[in-house]
Enzyme design. Structure first.
Site, PDB file in Angstrom:
ATOM      1  CG  HIS A  79      -2.024  -1.020   1.076  1.00 25.36           C
ATOM      2  ND1 HIS A  79      -2.984  -1.187   2.043  1.00 25.36           N
ATOM      3  CD2 HIS A  79      -2.316  -1.912   0.101  1.00 25.36           C
ATOM      4  CE1 HIS A  79      -3.821  -2.139   1.672  1.00 25.36           C
ATOM      5  NE2 HIS A  79      -3.433  -2.598   0.501  1.00 25.36           N
ATOM      6  CD  GLU A  81      -2.194   4.074   3.335  1.00 23.55           C
ATOM      7  OE1 GLU A  81      -3.364   4.243   3.695  1.00 23.55           O
ATOM      8  OE2 GLU A  81      -1.876   3.291   2.412  1.00 23.55           O
ATOM      9  CB  CYS A 117      -6.156  -1.278   5.209  1.00 25.50           C
ATOM     10  SG  CYS A 117      -4.393  -1.680   5.216  1.00 25.50           S
ATOM     11  CB  CYS A 120      -1.887   1.178   6.150  1.00 20.31           C
ATOM     12  SG  CYS A 120      -1.289   0.413   4.621  1.00 20.31           S
TER      13      CYS A 120
END
Length: 162
Positions: A79, A81, A117, A120
């Site tokens: 992801h 992040e 999420c 993250c």
């Protein structure tokens, strides 16, 4: 032309970073900033050396109709992040702000009610990042105090999605 305010400037940068995304569902970009200095950027894409979903032509989570916020262990992508955090020194992230912009891959529209999420969120907490700003429109955003994620631990309730 009026000068862009700093928050939207950094969110604009996150939006530009998201254009490198290789996910077929959603394009996210993240920028970590501390003391008005960009520390790191990240976008969603497969780990280095692995094929991206854009290369494969499919998304396994989309194929299986998995709702957003669930079953990320099946996702090929790291992801945005996480990629930004991987690229930064922890010392520089302590007390920093992360700016996130996400768009739907098919329409280009900003993702409604987007958020990091749960995986993250844990990375952001441990990185020492203090605030997360998430773009909602070209001009509006939400600011999250990361301490709220610590106090309101969704993993204790078994909540899915975001």
């Amino acid at each position: 032309m009026a000068r862009r305010d700093k928050i939207n400037y950094y969110l604009d940068l996150a939006d530009v970073v998201s254009k490198r995304c290789t996910c077929l569902r959603r394009h996210f970009g993240a920028v970590i900033v501390k003391n008005d200095e960009v520390i790191a950027t990240g976008y969603a894409g497969a780990p280095r050396g692995r094929k991206n979903c854009t290369d494969l032509g499919y998304c396994i989570r989309k194929k299986l109709n998995i709702p957003r916020g669930e079953r990320y262990e099946l996702c090929r992508s790291v992801h945005a992040e996480a990629n930004a955090i991987i690229s930064a020194e922890r010392e520089k992230m302590i007390g920093a702000t992360m700016y996130i912009s996400g768009r739907e891959a098919d329409s280009g529209a900003y993702i409604k009610n987007s958020n990091s999420c749960s995986m993250c969120k844990r990375l952001i907490i441990n990185a020492g990042i203090q605030n997360v700003l998430i773009r909602d429109t070209d001009e509006t955003y939400r600011e999250i105090d990361v301490n709220d994620w610590i106090r309101e631990d969704e993993s204790l309730d078994g909540n899915f999605g975001y």
